[in-house]
Design a protein around this motif. Structure first.
Motif, PDB file in Angstrom:
ATOM      1  N   VAL A  24      -7.510 -10.354   0.815  1.00  0.00           N
ATOM      2  CA  VAL A  24      -5.671 -10.421   1.240  1.00  0.00           C
ATOM      3  C   VAL A  24      -5.911  -9.312  -0.617  1.00  0.00           C
ATOM      4  N   ILE A  25      -4.931  -7.774  -0.397  1.00  0.00           N
ATOM      5  CA  ILE A  25      -4.643  -7.090  -1.210  1.00  0.00           C
ATOM      6  C   ILE A  25      -3.201  -6.996  -1.233  1.00  0.00           C
ATOM      7  N   ILE A  26      -2.447  -7.099  -2.634  1.00  0.00           N
ATOM      8  CA  ILE A  26      -0.845  -7.455  -2.555  1.00  0.00           C
ATOM      9  C   ILE A  26      -1.250  -5.828  -4.076  1.00  0.00           C
ATOM     10  N   THR A  27      -0.743  -5.118  -3.140  1.00  0.00           N
ATOM     11  CA  THR A  27      -0.202  -3.472  -4.364  1.00  0.00           C
ATOM     12  C   THR A  27       1.161  -3.465  -4.290  1.00  0.00           C
ATOM     13  N   GLY A  28       1.346  -2.994  -5.054  1.00  0.00           N
ATOM     14  CA  GLY A  28       3.025  -2.937  -5.831  1.00  0.00           C
ATOM     15  C   GLY A  28       3.198  -1.708  -7.166  1.00  0.00           C
ATOM     16  N   LEU A  29       4.003  -1.344  -7.447  1.00  0.00           N
ATOM     17  CA  LEU A  29       4.742  -0.765  -8.543  1.00  0.00           C
ATOM     18  C   LEU A  29       4.838  -1.271  -9.540  1.00  0.00           C
ATOM     19  N   PRO A  30       4.194  -0.910 -10.757  1.00  0.00           N
ATOM     20  CA  PRO A  30       4.418  -1.958 -11.749  1.00  0.00           C
ATOM     21  C   PRO A  30       5.454  -3.229 -11.827  1.00  0.00           C
ATOM     22  N   SER A 133     -16.541  -1.015   2.870  1.00  0.00           N
ATOM     23  CA  SER A 133     -17.246  -2.796   3.165  1.00  0.00           C
ATOM     24  C   SER A 133     -16.948  -3.198   4.576  1.00  0.00           C
ATOM     25  N   SER A 134     -17.873  -4.468   5.078  1.00  0.00           N
ATOM     26  CA  SER A 134     -17.013  -5.200   6.135  1.00  0.00           C
ATOM     27  C   SER A 134     -15.722  -6.563   5.974  1.00  0.00           C
ATOM     28  N   PHE A 135     -15.770  -6.222   4.990  1.00  0.00           N
ATOM     29  CA  PHE A 135     -14.429  -7.360   4.666  1.00  0.00           C
ATOM     30  C   PHE A 135     -13.185  -6.976   5.566  1.00  0.00           C
ATOM     31  N   LYS A 136     -13.274  -8.633   6.482  1.00  0.00           N
ATOM     32  CA  LYS A 136     -12.141  -8.761   7.072  1.00  0.00           C
ATOM     33  C   LYS A 136     -10.960  -8.681   5.723  1.00  0.00           C
ATOM     34  N   ASN A 137      -9.379  -7.715   6.010  1.00  0.00           N
ATOM     35  CA  ASN A 137      -8.644  -7.482   4.931  1.00  0.00           C
ATOM     36  C   ASN A 137      -7.652  -7.659   6.109  1.00  0.00           C
ATOM     37  N   VAL A 138      -6.649  -7.336   4.692  1.00  0.00           N
ATOM     38  CA  VAL A 138      -5.157  -7.116   5.422  1.00  0.00           C
ATOM     39  C   VAL A 138      -4.593  -6.310   3.566  1.00  0.00           C
ATOM     40  N   ILE A 139      -3.541  -5.785   4.312  1.00  0.00           N
ATOM     41  CA  ILE A 139      -2.848  -5.162   2.713  1.00  0.00           C
ATOM     42  C   ILE A 139      -1.348  -4.610   2.509  1.00  0.00           C
TER      43      ILE A 139
END
Length: 374
Positions: A24-30, A133-139
C-alpha cells in the motif's frame, strides 16, 4: 512536539487494504500527513487483527538495507517505510527496493505487507517500477480530494486549536472568527504544502491570524518572506533569530547546544553581523521549542524554507556546514550556478559519498547524476 490527532475517517479502510495487499502506497505533497497517517494505520491494524489470527510483527524500516532482515515465518509482517524513502531516489534505487521487498515476500509465503510513504515527486517513478513487478498494490494519493473529508479537516484544525488554547485565549478572538477560519481551512486547496501542515503552521505564530485567508493561500511565500526579512533586518535581535534558524536547519532541525559546531556558529554569525554570545539562551521564537539543552524546530517546512533562504544568499555556508541528510534531501541543481559553485557542489557530494559509503544507493542521488553529466 507530536500532536495526537483523533483517527481520520478513512484510516480503517486503508488498514484493511494493507492486511490483504502486499503493498500500500501513500503519496502526497510535503506536509500532507503521510507520517501521521502511517501511525494511525498501524494503530488501526492492531484492532483489526483478531486473536484467532497469527500475531503481527510491525517493523519500521529506517534504512532500506534492513530489508535483508531474517523474518519470523510464524507471524504476519507489516513493514512501515516512511522516513527511509528519500525525495532524491531515482528509478535504480526504487527498483532495488522492490526486489528486496519481493524477496522478503517470497521467504514468508506472502505474509509480508508493506506500507510505503512516497513523496509526490517520486510517484511516477514508483508507478513505473510497479509495472514490472507482480505486487498486489493500491495507491492512495492524498492530493485526491475524495480521501480527506470535511470532517477530517475539521478534526485536524480543532486539534491544533486545542493545543494552542492559551494563545488563542490571549488573542481574545471571537468564536465567529474561529468558525470562519476553520471554514476557510476546510475549503482551501493545497498548493506546495499539504493541508495538515498548513494548520500546524497557522497556529504556530499569532501573527498569522492578522490575515488568515492570505496565510492559508500563500503559506510558503509568507514564511519565505518572513525568514528572508529576518536575515536582512537592521535589527540585531531579528538577525539573531535568523542565525538560530540557520543553525537548526544545518543540524536537521534539532541540536544539543552542548554539541554546537563552534566554527560554523562563528562563521554564520560573522556572515550576518551577529554576536554569538548566549545565542541559544532563553529562546522565545514561535517556530522553535527548547527543553534544557535540546532545541528543535516545530515544523519541517521551517527547515525547508530556511534552507532555501540560505541557499540563495550563501551557498558556500550550505556546502561547508549542512548536515548530510538535509543536504541530500533539499539540495537542487539550479540554473545559473557559477563554475566555482558547481565544483563546490561536486566536492560536497564526493565528501558525502565517502562518509556514507555502504549506504543504500546514496551515490545514485538525482542531483549528483545531473552534476556528473555537466
Amino acid at each position: 512536539m507530536h500532536l495526537d490527532i483523533p483517527k481520520l475517517s478513512f484510516v480503517d479502510s486503508i488498514a484493511k487494504e494493507l492486511k490483504t495487499k502486499e503493498l500500500v502506497i501513500i503519496t502526497g505533497l510535503p506536509g500532507s500527513g503521510k507520517t501521521e497517517l502511517a501511525h494511525q494505520i498501524v494503530q488501526a491494524l492492531t484492532n483489526i487483527i483478531t486473536t484467532k489470527e497469527k500475531l503481527a510483527n510491525f517493523q519500521h524500516i529506517h534504512d532500506l538495507k534492513n530489508l535483508d532482515f531474517v523474518i519470523n515465518e510464524d507471524k504476519m509482517i507489516f513493514l512501515i517505510l516512511d522516513h527511509c524513502i528519500k525525495s532524491w531516489f531515482n528509478k535504480t534505487v526504487i527498483d532495488d527496493m522492490f526486489k528486496k521487498l519481493k524477496s522478503s515476500t517470497k521467504k514468508t509465503k506472502g505474509m509480508v505487507h508493506a506500507l510505503v510513504c512516497v513523496p509526490d515527486i517520486l510517484l511516477e517513478a514508483f508507478k513505473s517500477s510497479l509495472k514490472s513487478s507482480s505486487f498486489k498494490n493500491v495507491i492512495y494519493d492524498l492530493k485526491d480530494g475524495n480521501i480527506y473529508k470535511d470532517e477530517d479537516w475539521k478534526v485536524i484544525f480543532d486539534s491544533h486549536l486545542k493545543s494552542k488554547n492559551e494563545m488563542m485565549k490571549s488573542l481574545k478572538y471571537q468564536k465567529t472568527d474561529i468558525d470562519a477560519w476553520r471554514q476557510s481551512f476546510i475549503e482551501i486547496q493545497a498548493g506546495d504544502i499539504g493541508k495538515p501542515t498548513l494548520a500546524k503552521l497557522l497556529f504556530e505564530d499569532a501573527r498569522n491570524f492578522q490575515n488568515v485567508s492570505n496565510f492559508l493561500q500563500n503559506t510558503h511565500e509568507c514564511i519565505m518572506n518572513r525568514i528572508s526579512a529576518l536575515s536582512e533586518s537592521t535589527c540585531v535581535s531579528e538577525r539573531r533569530h535568523f542565525v538560530v534558524l540557520v543553525m537548526l536547519m544545518l543540524n536537521n532541525g534539532k541540536l544539543n547546544t552542548d554539541e554546537l559546531n563552534k566554527d560554523a556558529l562563528a562563521d554564520i554569525c560573522k556572515s550576518f553581523d551577529v554576536e554569538d554570545v548566549n545565542l541559544f539562551e532563553q529562546l522565545e521564537y514561535p517556530e522553535i521549542g527548547q527543553n534544557a539543552k535540546m532545541v528543535t524546530v516545530h515544523c519541517r517546512e521551517t527547515v525547508r524554507v530556511t534552507f532555501d533562504v540560505l541557499w540563495k544568499k550563501r551557498k558556500d555556508l550550505v556546502f561547508k556546514y549542512c548536515d548530510d541528510t538535509v543536504f541530500l534531501e533539499l539540495v537542487s541543481l539550479t540554473e545559473g550556478m557559477t563554475d566555482q559553485e558547481l565544483i563546490a557542489l561536486n566536492d560536497r557530494f564526493q565528501s558525502i559519498f565517502r562518509s556514507m559509503k555502504g549506504k543504500f544507493h546514496v551515490e545514485d542521488h538525482n542531483v549528483a547524476s545531473k552534476l556528473l553529466r555537466k
